[in-house]
Scaffold this active site. Structure first.
Site, short mmCIF file in Angstrom:
data_model
loop_
_atom_site.label_atom_id
_atom_site.label_comp_id
_atom_site.label_asym_id
_atom_site.label_seq_id
_atom_site.Cartn_x
_atom_site.Cartn_y
_atom_site.Cartn_z
N TRP A 280 0.77 -1.27 0.04
CA TRP A 280 -0.09 -0.03 0.05
C TRP A 280 0.66 1.17 -0.13
O TRP A 280 0.44 2.20 -0.64
CB TRP A 280 -0.86 -0.07 1.11
CG TRP A 280 -1.91 -1.21 0.96
CD1 TRP A 280 -2.31 -2.21 1.65
CD2 TRP A 280 -3.08 -1.25 -0.34
NE1 TRP A 280 -3.31 -3.16 1.24
CE2 TRP A 280 -3.62 -2.50 0.10
CE3 TRP A 280 -3.24 -0.37 -1.24
CZ2 TRP A 280 -4.71 -2.87 -1.05
CZ3 TRP A 280 -4.44 -0.71 -2.09
CH2 TRP A 280 -5.11 -1.98 -2.00
N ASP B 86 -1.59 6.16 6.59
CA ASP B 86 -2.36 5.32 6.21
C ASP B 86 -2.61 4.40 7.09
O ASP B 86 -1.98 3.47 7.42
CB ASP B 86 -2.10 4.84 4.73
CG ASP B 86 -3.14 3.80 4.15
OD1 ASP B 86 -4.12 3.69 4.98
OD2 ASP B 86 -3.04 3.32 3.33
N LYS C 221 -11.95 -2.02 6.89
CA LYS C 221 -11.32 -2.91 7.53
C LYS C 221 -11.89 -3.07 9.07
O LYS C 221 -12.31 -3.84 9.61
CB LYS C 221 -9.79 -2.77 7.48
CG LYS C 221 -8.94 -3.15 5.97
CD LYS C 221 -9.55 -2.44 4.80
CE LYS C 221 -8.87 -2.92 3.45
NZ LYS C 221 -7.88 -1.91 2.99
C1 LIG Z 1 -7.35 -1.47 1.72
C2 LIG Z 1 -6.15 -0.77 2.01
C3 LIG Z 1 -6.13 0.30 0.99
C4 LIG Z 1 -6.96 0.53 -0.06
O1 LIG Z 1 -8.24 0.90 0.10
P1 LIG Z 1 -9.30 1.08 -1.15
O2 LIG Z 1 -10.50 1.50 -0.11
O3 LIG Z 1 -9.69 -0.22 -1.56
O4 LIG Z 1 -8.96 2.15 -1.90
C5 LIG Z 1 -5.01 1.32 1.24
N1 LIG Z 1 -4.24 1.20 2.35
C6 LIG Z 1 -4.30 0.02 3.12
C7 LIG Z 1 -3.24 -0.12 4.39
C8 LIG Z 1 -5.12 -0.85 3.18
O5 LIG Z 1 -5.48 -1.75 3.86
#
Ligand SMILES: *Cc1c(COP(=O)(O)O)cnc(C)c1O
Length: 361
Positions: free
Chosen positions: A102, A172, A196
Site C-alpha cells: 500500500w 494510512d 477493515k
Molecule cells: C485496503 C487498503 C487500501 C486501499 O483501500 P481502498 O478503499 O480499496 O482504496 C489502502 N491502504 C491500506 C493500508 C489498505 O489496507
C-alpha cells in the site's frame, strides 16, 4: 451456511449487533416512514446520523478539536491521489516510507504530480520488516512524509511511528485504525478506508489538522478540495449515506465494547494466540515477518507444503472459518483479525490449525 468466523482482509467481518440493527432499520428508519436508504442527506434525520457518527468517532479516537473529520467516497486509494493535490505544490518533493504494497500504491497515485521520493523501503527484503528509522532519508523541504501504519497484504505493522522532524506526517491507517490508542496530534493527517476496522466499504475517513487545509496545493476541481469538503461537512455532493450510517453503528459498538484501549488489549491477545499457533507448529506453519514488525491485524502464514493449501482452506470452511486464502502476491494463507473478529474466532482457528497438523503432519 450459518455465520462463520470471517477472516476476510476487507470488506471484512462486521459486528453482528451492527448488522442486526441495520437489518431492523432497513425497511423503516426511526419514524421517517422510509428506509435510511431512501431519505435525503439534507434532512434532519440523516444529519443527526451523520453528526452523531462524527461525534462518536471523535470520542473513540480522541480526535483533537483542531482536526477536521472528512467522510469521503472513493476509498483510501482516492485519498492517496488527493493528498498531493491538496497538500503539495506541483512537482514538490514528498517523502514516502514504503513497508509494503500500500505504500507503493500511495506513490503510484502521487507520482504524476509531485516528486514522490522513496525515503526508505523494505522491498529488497520482500517487505518482511519495516525500514528502521536510521535508514529514512527525509528531506526537510518535503511537503509531507507518508507512512503506512499497517500493511494489510504483507502483514507488517509500523507501530510507535518515529518522529520525522518538522515535516507534516501523514499516515494510512486503513487496516489498523481504532485497534489501539493513537495520539492523533502527532500526525498532520490520518486516513482510513472503513472496510477493515470502521465498518462498511464505500466510505473513507480523513482526519486532518485544519491548518493543513490552508495549503494551496495544486489546481483541482472543487469536489477534490478537502478544504471545501470540510467546510461543507463532507456534503458538497450526496455522501454515501448508508455507509456513513453503518460506520456510525460500528463506531458506537466499539464505544460500547470499551473503546480503543479495550480493542488494544483484545488485539494483542488475538495476535499472540495466532502467532503462538504458527511458531509452535515446529515448521508446519510459518510466518516470515520480523517478530517486532508482525501485524496484529493481518497474519499471513504458509503451510510447509503448498500442496496442502486447498485441503486446509476446504476443511477450514467446513469448520466455519472462511476467507483465509492469502493475497495472490504472497500466496499461502492470511487471517485478518480486525475489531469485529471475536477472540473465540481466533481460538477456533488456532485449534483447527493444530487439528489439521495432527491429521496431515
Ligand atoms: C485496503 C487498503 C487500501 C486501499 O483501500 P481502498 O478503499 O480499496 O482504496 C489502502 N491502504 C491500506 C493500508 C489498505 O489496507
Amino acid at each position: 451456511m450459518t455465520r462463520a468466523y470471517n477472516f476476510s482482509p476487507g470488506p471484512a467481518m462486521l459486528p453482528e449487533p451492527v448488522l442486526r440493527q441495520a437489518q431492523a432499520e432497513m425497511l423503516e428508519f426511526r419514524d421517517t416512514g422510509a428506509s435510511i436508504l431512501e431519505i435525503s442527506h439534507r434532512g434532519a434525520d440523516f444529519l443527526d446520523v451523520a453528526r452523531q457518527a462524527e461525534a462518536d468517532l471523535r470520542t473513540l479516537l480522541s480526535i483533537p478539536d483542531d482536526y477536521a473529520v472528512i467522510f469521503a467516497s472513493g476509498g483510501a486509494t482516492t485519498v492517496q491521489a488527493l493528498l498531493p493535490l491538496n497538500f503539495a505544490a506541483p512537482g514538490q518533493a514528498c517523502d514516502y516510507v514504503v513497508s509494503g504494497h500500500w505504500g507503493k500504491t500511495a506513490i503510484r497515485q502521487a507520482a504524476h504530480c509531485v516528486e514522490a521520493r522513496v525515503a526508505a523501503s523494505s522491498e529488497v527484503g520482500g517487505f518482511r520488516d519495516v525500514p528502521p528509522r536510521s535508514d529514512w532519508q527525509l528531506s526537510p523541504d518535503a511537503a509531507y512524509v507518508h507512512v503506512t501504519a499497517n500493511e494489510t497484504i504483507h502483514g507488517v505493522e509500523l507501530r510507535d511511528i518515529p518522529q520525522v522532524g518538522g515535516v507534516p506526517l501523514i499516515a494510512d491507517f486503513s487496516s489498523s485504525i481504532a485497534s489501539e490508542p493513537l495520539d492523533i496530534s502527532r500526525f498532520a493527517a490520518v486516513y482510513a478506508g472503513a472496510q477493515k476496522n470502521l465498518g462498511p466499504v464505500g466510505i473513507t475517513v480523513l482526519i486532518v489538522r485544519r491548518e493543513l487545509l490552508q495549503r494551496t496545493g495544486q489546481p483541482r476541481a472543487p469536489i477534490f478540495d478537502y478544504g471545501a469538503q470540510a467546510k461543507a461537512d463532507s456534503m458538497l455532493n450526496t455522501p454515501p449515506s448508508w455507509n456513513w450510517y453503518l460506520l456510525g453503528l460500528t463506531v458506537r459498538w466499539m464505544l460500547d465494547e470499551g473503546g480503543v484501549a479495550e480493542f488494544g488489549r483484545r488485539s494483542a491477545r488475538k495476535a499472540a494466540l495466532l502467532y503462538a499457533a504458527i511458531d509452535g507448529s515446529g515448521g508446519f506453519y510459518r510466518n516470515e515477518v520480523a517478530p517486532a514488525a508482525r501485524s496484529r491485524m493481518n497474519v499471513p502464514f504458509f503451510l510447509h507444503d503448498p500442496a496442502l493449501d486447498a485441503a486446509f482452506l476446504a476443511q477450514a470452511r467446513q469448520a466455519g472459518l472462511v476467507a483465509l486464502k492469502g493475497h495472490r502476491v504472497l500466496g499461502g494463507m492470511r487471517a485478518s483479525l480486525y475489531n469485529a473478529m471475536p477472540e473465540a474466532g481466533v481460538q477456533a482457528l488456532a485449534e483447527f490449525m493444530r487439528e489439521f497438523q495432527r491429521s496431515h503432519g
